[in-house]
Design a protein around this motif. Structure first.
Motif, mmCIF file in Angstrom:
data_model
loop_
_atom_site.group_PDB
_atom_site.id
_atom_site.type_symbol
_atom_site.label_atom_id
_atom_site.label_comp_id
_atom_site.label_asym_id
_atom_site.label_seq_id
_atom_site.Cartn_x
_atom_site.Cartn_y
_atom_site.Cartn_z
ATOM 1 N N VAL A 143 59.929 60.806 35.354
ATOM 2 C CA VAL A 143 60.886 60.575 34.803
ATOM 3 C C VAL A 143 61.654 62.367 34.671
ATOM 4 O O VAL A 143 63.482 61.102 35.306
ATOM 5 C CB VAL A 143 60.658 60.633 33.433
ATOM 6 N N ILE A 144 61.668 63.236 35.052
ATOM 7 C CA ILE A 144 62.667 63.907 34.260
ATOM 8 C C ILE A 144 62.935 64.341 35.774
ATOM 9 O O ILE A 144 63.976 64.445 36.736
ATOM 10 C CB ILE A 144 62.155 65.515 33.680
ATOM 11 N N ASP A 145 61.869 64.546 37.000
ATOM 12 C CA ASP A 145 62.665 65.069 38.417
ATOM 13 C C ASP A 145 62.165 63.856 39.662
ATOM 14 O O ASP A 145 63.188 64.732 40.106
ATOM 15 C CB ASP A 145 60.866 66.224 39.127
ATOM 16 N N LYS A 146 61.406 62.575 39.380
ATOM 17 C CA LYS A 146 62.275 61.672 40.304
ATOM 18 C C LYS A 146 63.357 60.973 39.761
ATOM 19 O O LYS A 146 63.619 60.345 40.705
ATOM 20 C CB LYS A 146 60.574 61.258 40.668
ATOM 21 N N MET A 147 63.071 60.371 38.622
ATOM 22 C CA MET A 147 63.865 59.723 37.881
ATOM 23 C C MET A 147 65.409 60.137 38.210
ATOM 24 O O MET A 147 66.893 59.196 38.049
ATOM 25 C CB MET A 147 63.177 58.389 36.948
ATOM 26 N N GLU A 154 52.515 56.106 40.878
ATOM 27 C CA GLU A 154 53.927 56.949 40.851
ATOM 28 C C GLU A 154 52.931 58.651 41.015
ATOM 29 O O GLU A 154 53.571 59.276 41.403
ATOM 30 C CB GLU A 154 55.005 56.581 40.040
ATOM 31 N N THR A 155 52.813 58.735 39.677
ATOM 32 C CA THR A 155 51.798 59.760 39.401
ATOM 33 C C THR A 155 50.603 60.490 39.575
ATOM 34 O O THR A 155 50.860 61.899 39.630
ATOM 35 C CB THR A 155 52.071 60.279 37.966
ATOM 36 N N GLY A 156 50.115 59.625 40.501
ATOM 37 C CA GLY A 156 48.446 59.932 41.588
ATOM 38 C C GLY A 156 47.619 60.887 40.398
ATOM 39 O O GLY A 156 46.750 60.673 40.135
ATOM 40 N N SER A 157 47.909 59.655 39.324
ATOM 41 C CA SER A 157 46.623 59.131 38.707
ATOM 42 C C SER A 157 45.196 59.086 38.366
ATOM 43 O O SER A 157 45.783 57.560 39.208
ATOM 44 C CB SER A 157 47.373 59.166 36.817
ATOM 45 N N GLU A 158 44.618 59.155 38.709
ATOM 46 C CA GLU A 158 43.037 58.985 39.275
ATOM 47 C C GLU A 158 42.413 58.027 37.766
ATOM 48 O O GLU A 158 42.213 56.641 38.060
ATOM 49 C CB GLU A 158 41.758 59.696 39.279
ATOM 50 N N GLU A 159 42.658 58.681 36.281
ATOM 51 C CA GLU A 159 42.192 57.713 35.545
ATOM 52 C C GLU A 159 43.644 56.468 34.987
ATOM 53 O O GLU A 159 44.095 56.810 35.020
ATOM 54 C CB GLU A 159 42.233 58.617 33.993
ATOM 55 N N ARG A 160 42.726 55.592 34.901
ATOM 56 C CA ARG A 160 43.465 54.616 34.084
ATOM 57 C C ARG A 160 44.551 54.124 33.727
ATOM 58 O O ARG A 160 43.916 55.319 32.423
ATOM 59 C CB ARG A 160 42.989 53.293 34.011
ATOM 60 N N PHE A 161 45.395 53.682 33.365
ATOM 61 C CA PHE A 161 46.741 53.826 32.074
ATOM 62 C C PHE A 161 46.137 53.135 31.518
ATOM 63 O O PHE A 161 46.640 51.437 31.419
ATOM 64 C CB PHE A 161 47.954 54.006 32.584
ATOM 65 N N TYR A 162 45.743 52.900 30.153
ATOM 66 C CA TYR A 162 45.283 52.051 29.487
ATOM 67 C C TYR A 162 46.385 50.967 28.438
ATOM 68 O O TYR A 162 46.883 52.576 27.916
ATOM 69 C CB TYR A 162 43.461 52.315 28.438
ATOM 70 N N ALA A 163 45.898 50.263 27.542
ATOM 71 C CA ALA A 163 47.447 50.178 27.056
ATOM 72 C C ALA A 163 46.069 49.938 25.426
ATOM 73 O O ALA A 163 44.726 50.575 25.650
ATOM 74 C CB ALA A 163 47.216 48.203 26.431
ATOM 75 N N ARG A 164 47.347 50.071 24.370
ATOM 76 C CA ARG A 164 46.184 50.669 22.518
ATOM 77 C C ARG A 164 45.866 49.143 22.726
ATOM 78 O O ARG A 164 46.654 48.144 22.018
ATOM 79 C CB ARG A 164 47.423 51.160 21.910
#
Ligand code: NAY
Length: 294
Positions: A33-37, A261-271
């Motif tokens: 958000v800071i660097d790319k957006m 976009e962040t190249g994260s391997e771990e899935r971003f889960y919902a709460r």
């Protein structure tokens, strides 16, 4: 508080499958958000962060991580509001000590509070927290509508410096801007960014800016310069994107895009109790990502 003006990410928070915060993922989103957006600030603890599903300690943990990752690079606003006003005060003090530039508090919800009670809630928070406060008005989720005169009463409270106006009521927005030129107004619906900037809002806070930052900034800047036609063209593409996102599910789609976009391997889960994304949603999210963002 001229310094608070600008475009803010309504910070999205990735969770692990067990519901804990995915700290590494969150730090990567903040960097993105800071660097790319290249947004002007982060609104931490809002709806997009699934804040109202969290316990107090987890809210503090997210405030800590956001401050630690951001330093003084961009502005930070901590959303601390809750029908539990004691918690709101504690979180407001906590974020202020961490160095947050301002706090914000959602209107108290669930019970049908009278305006007198709503006003007392803001008085209690601002009396106890040594920071400026932005009222978070989002009637579509809280059911709490605040009229022009009531905003006037809230704006009379010491340290209430503005409102995050998440509503499609352009008549009320125009009246507010005219009547309170000194207070900050942040627009809360990304798909209506252009008409709110035409109405001279000071900034905007939104979930889709996390992924669609560059177009959003262009709309904001062009509209401020009075280049409405050019801004509208970009708003049109932006709204093709937002329509597709809303149709597929707002948070699942944004989470998927930010994971890529962040190249994260771990899935971003919902709460929980938010449902996890289905395979069909993930597939569609990939298409939306490729068409509008990648
Ligand atoms: C927050 O606290 O996370 C927000 O700022 C919410 C703003 C969002 N409003 C809602 C109802 O989710 O960004 C908007 C919204 O997601 C976007 O305009 C798509 O409708």
């Amino acid at each position: 508080r001229e310094d608070l003006k600008g475009l803010y990410s309504a910070l999205l928070v990735p969770y692990n499958e067990d519901g804990s915060v995915n700290e590494e993922g969150l730090r990567k989103i903040i960097r993105h958000v800071i660097d790319k957006m290249e947004l002007d600030g982060l609104y931490v603890g809002g709806s997009t962060g699934e804040n109202f599903l969290l316990d107090k300690e987890t809210k503090k943990q997210i405030f800590d991580i956001a401050k630690d990752e951001t330093g003084d690079a961009v502005k930070l606003i901590a959303q601390v509001g809750s029908p539990n006003v004691y918690e709101a005060i504690e979180l407001g003090q906590y974020a202020t000590e961490l160095g947050y530039d301002a706090i914000s508090a959602v209107t108290p919800f669930y019970y049908k509070f009278s305006f007198k009670e709503v006003k007392q809630y803001y008085k209690d928070i601002t009396d106890a927290v040594d920071n400026d406060l932005i009222v978070y008005s989002i009637p579509v989720l809280t059911g709490v509508e605040i009229g022009l005169d009531d905003f006037g009463e809230l704006f009379e409270l010491d340290r209430v410096v503005g409102v995050k106006f998440t509503a499609a009521d352009f008549f009320l927005l125009e009246r507010l801007r005219k009547k309170f030129p000194e207070h900050l107004i942040f627009s809360g619906f990304d798909e209506m960014l252009l008409p709110t900037v035409v109405n001279k809002v000071d900034g905007a806070i939104g979930s889709t800016y996390n992924a669609n930052g560059p177009r959003s900034k262009q709309i904001f800047e062009l509209a401020k310069e009075g280049k409405v036609e050019e801004a509208l063209e970009i708003q049109n593409v932006t709204n093709d994107f937002i329509s597709a996102v809303l149709e597929n599910g707002l948070y699942p789609t944004l989470k998927y895009i930010l994971q890529q976009e962040t190249g994260s391997e771990e899935r971003f889960y919902a709460r929980k109790p938010m449902a996890q994304s289905t395979d069909a949603q993930l597939e569609r999210a990939q298409e939306i990502y490729e068409k509008y963002i990648k």
